[in-house]
Motif scaffolding. Structure first.
Motif, PDB file in Angstrom:
ATOM      1  N   ALA A 196       0.956  -1.161  -0.082  1.00  0.00           N
ATOM      2  CA  ALA A 196      -0.574  -0.192  -0.003  1.00  0.00           C
ATOM      3  C   ALA A 196       1.085   1.102   0.150  1.00  0.00           C
ATOM      4  O   ALA A 196       0.327   2.312  -0.389  1.00  0.00           O
ATOM      5  N   ALA A 197       2.058   1.399   0.331  1.00  0.00           N
ATOM      6  CA  ALA A 197       2.450   2.426   0.347  1.00  0.00           C
ATOM      7  C   ALA A 197       3.335   3.027  -0.792  1.00  0.00           C
ATOM      8  O   ALA A 197       3.442   4.221  -0.903  1.00  0.00           O
ATOM      9  N   ARG A 198       3.552   1.883  -0.921  1.00  0.00           N
ATOM     10  CA  ARG A 198       3.635   2.365  -2.214  1.00  0.00           C
ATOM     11  C   ARG A 198       3.087   2.812  -4.301  1.00  0.00           C
ATOM     12  O   ARG A 198       3.203   2.367  -4.735  1.00  0.00           O
ATOM     13  N   TRP A 199       1.881   2.514  -2.947  1.00  0.00           N
ATOM     14  CA  TRP A 199       0.172   2.497  -4.499  1.00  0.00           C
ATOM     15  C   TRP A 199       0.542   3.064  -5.572  1.00  0.00           C
ATOM     16  O   TRP A 199       0.283   3.208  -6.671  1.00  0.00           O
ATOM     17  N   ARG A 200       0.694   4.671  -4.323  1.00  0.00           N
ATOM     18  CA  ARG A 200       0.659   6.117  -5.316  1.00  0.00           C
ATOM     19  C   ARG A 200       1.419   6.239  -6.915  1.00  0.00           C
ATOM     20  O   ARG A 200       1.164   6.366  -8.123  1.00  0.00           O
ATOM     21  N   ASP A 201       2.784   5.528  -6.270  1.00  0.00           N
ATOM     22  CA  ASP A 201       3.544   4.777  -7.600  1.00  0.00           C
ATOM     23  C   ASP A 201       2.891   3.909  -8.462  1.00  0.00           C
ATOM     24  O   ASP A 201       3.663   4.244  -9.833  1.00  0.00           O
ATOM     25  N   LEU A 202       2.096   2.858  -8.714  1.00  0.00           N
ATOM     26  CA  LEU A 202       2.252   2.197  -9.179  1.00  0.00           C
ATOM     27  C   LEU A 202       1.369   2.979  -9.921  1.00  0.00           C
ATOM     28  O   LEU A 202       1.434   2.301 -11.107  1.00  0.00           O
ATOM     29  N   GLY A 203       0.007   3.878  -9.467  1.00  0.00           N
ATOM     30  CA  GLY A 203      -0.390   4.570 -10.419  1.00  0.00           C
ATOM     31  C   GLY A 203      -1.665   2.909 -10.830  1.00  0.00           C
ATOM     32  O   GLY A 203      -2.069   4.089 -11.873  1.00  0.00           O
ATOM     33  N   LEU A 204      -2.316   2.321 -10.335  1.00  0.00           N
ATOM     34  CA  LEU A 204      -3.111   1.823 -10.455  1.00  0.00           C
ATOM     35  C   LEU A 204      -4.632   2.064 -10.356  1.00  0.00           C
ATOM     36  O   LEU A 204      -4.954   3.036  -9.735  1.00  0.00           O
TER      37      LEU A 204
END
Lengths: 348, 348
Positions: free
Chosen positions: A249-257
């Motif tokens: 979840a912490a890297r969720w925004r980076d994943l851009g899904l």
DNA sequence: TTGAAAGCGATACCAG
DNA sequence: CTGGTATCGCTTTCAA
């Protein structure tokens, strides 16, 4: 007779807790004052021969008094066949869906007078396992998953199994198949997300090895649903632990899904929690869909969309087995038996 | 039939697969040009007799060529005993806790060279079931739950079972017992809630009949924990459905409870959701505790307090079985094996 | 109507 | 070192 055998007296068993040897039909015959054949006739209700009522009663009483229980091994050895249906015992926790299926199946086969036995073959791999099963000379073998190859089928058939049925994603040479199209689950989910306008789609892949057999096809199903479209697919390894979910979840925004298929409802709950803790809004920022249609999904807020899976009815499978046993020569049947339908709720 | 099984056409089986009768050790002997005795010696690696290397090879090759698999029934008939450990297959969905225990047990028994078999005895009641199990002449029988009475134990022992072990809340005459003190779970929960200052305590009792064996002792445990105190106990029947939970929540304020033990984590989740929808604050208005320490409890908000349950290790039970089998005369052992400890999180 | 006996497949004794 | 053979418990012809 070449020579006379003299019975050697056995050392008497200890007084009270005498572990008497287990009673045989001969013991029953002796106590009832009849022959072993008569005992067999009476106890098996053979209709071909008629036994006088007093004799029947004496036999039944003798059997009850001795606590006589017939010896299945001896019986099936003599008969040349058994009515045992063998399944390998699942080696991992099964959900309520499969439990229910199993229960139904056992009931249905029981009604058809088969004895269902789950063989705890742990640590046995592939053909070893098949050999272990074959030693029991089951009349039918049901294998779920991919634990059986064509060689295994041959071993089982050679040793008298009149029906070998595989339940799984692909059929095995020589065996009947109940094709559980696990890809359909992923395909459903992927199509649904695409239809809802999502284009950057993540797919959770459990890190637990035991789930590979299920997770790989589900992933492929999504891939197939998205093939040839403008959508992208991202694999998301996830262990069934809060920490792992938090990291994801912490890297969720980076994943851009903008959407994710979470393998099943449990992983979906794990992920939803982590996303919400991270401030990701479901479904506005990211749509989320699970699978298996567990009760818990209905309890989440937002209510979890899911893929409902319909297993074959135990009765149908029992009938397939019975048919195959009665007619072993027939060509293996293959059935598509997995119904997958989207249950659209609030998370997607 | 809920939906139709779709038949997929399959390529017909090759005509060459003539269903030859199953190969016996005599066939192996014939092909290898030796006697059946020699075959037996070679295949069982009997150390008492020494067989020449060329002969061994010929036997092994013949066996492999024929696909020979020994006949377990014949073997155990001759030997007078088997190494089969029989357990009745559970008739309802089991949680991850018990699944794991079962897996460990099978592995441990497998290492000790036992074959674990789960017998699908559905629809058989009490002593009928025991008879069905006895027909297989298992060397040991493990029964979880209350499906076994003293008469059943007698039947099994009479028919040669050298160890009968019951896993459940109470011990059975004549059998070894692993006493699962289900009351302890309720006692833990009740004591915890009382210690947190709660006095009007509700206890969820699932309406699903199959759970009676677990729910009744859990309820009694709470009752015992509260006995002689100023706290009151209210039974709360609840079916595992949203609707039932909503009905219960609707009359929550009338009930005037300040705490509830929800039977287990799943029922707790069901109830927590319903309470929150009703505006009842957890834990401020009502404290809530579950049991079984499932992952899902950690994911709820507030995080669910629970009673962690520790089952015996599969290894320990396997050793108990092995000990009992080797020394069947010994007096039945009884072990208390259920560890229950409160995991205090945020809901209580 | 009942009894005697053959044999299912594998093992272990005893003789060669 | 290898072969003949009795035996385990049960079913099922065949005779009586």
């Amino acid at each position: 007779m070449p020579y006379v055998m003299v019975q050697i007296p056995k050392t008497p068993a200890p007084a009270s807790s005498a572990p008497r040897s287990v009673p045989t039909s001969a013991d029953v015959a002796r106590l009832a004052g009849v022959s072993r054949a008569t005992v067999s006739y009476v106890l098996n209700k053979t209709s071909a021969v008629r036994i006088s009522e007093p004799t029947r009663r004496r036999v039944h009483e003798a059997a009850k008094e001795l606590g006589y229980v017939p010896h299945a091994a001896a019986r099936s050895l003599r008969a040349g066949h058994s009515r045992m249906v063998l399944m390998p015992a699942p080696s991992f926790p099964v959900g309520p869906l499969y439990s229910r299926f199993l229960g139904d199946l056992q009931l249905a086969l029981g009604r058809l007078d088969y004895t269902v036995v789950q063989h705890g073959s742990v640590g046995l791999h592939g053909d070893e396992a098949a050999r272990a099963w074959a030693e029991l000379r089951p009349v039918a073998v049901l294998v779920s998953g991919s634990g059986l190859g064509p060689k295994g089928v041959t071993v089982l058939k050679r040793s008298g199994a009149r029906a070998v049925v595989s339940l799984g994603p692909e059929s095995v040479e020589g065996a009947h198949a109940l094709l559980m199209d696990y890809e359909a689950v992923g395909h459903c989910a992927g199509s649904h997300l695409y239809a809802r306008g999502r284009r950057r789609i993540g797919v959770v892949v459990p890190e637990e090895d035991r789930l590979d057999a299920f997770s790989t096809p589900r992933l492929e199903g999504v891939r197939r649903a998205l093939h040839g479209t403008d959508a992208t697919l991202t694999e998301l390894p996830l262990a069934y632990e809060e920490e792992s979910a938090a990291r994801l979840a912490a890297r969720w925004r980076d994943l851009g899904l903008d959407a994710v298929f979470a393998y099943n409802d449990e992983y979906a709950m794990l992920l939803m929690r982590a996303l919400q803790d991270e401030g990701v809004r479901v479904p506005d920022d990211t749509a989320l869909i699970g699978a298996d249609d567990l009760m818990l999904g209905r309890l989440l807020r937002p209510r979890l969309s899911t893929v409902h899976i319909e297993l074959p009815s135990g009765r149908d499978l029992a009938e397939l087995v019975d048919r195959a046993v009665r007619n072993p020569g027939a060509a293996p049947e293959a059935h598509k038996v997995l119904g997958a339908t989207v249950v659209h709720r609030d998370s997607s």
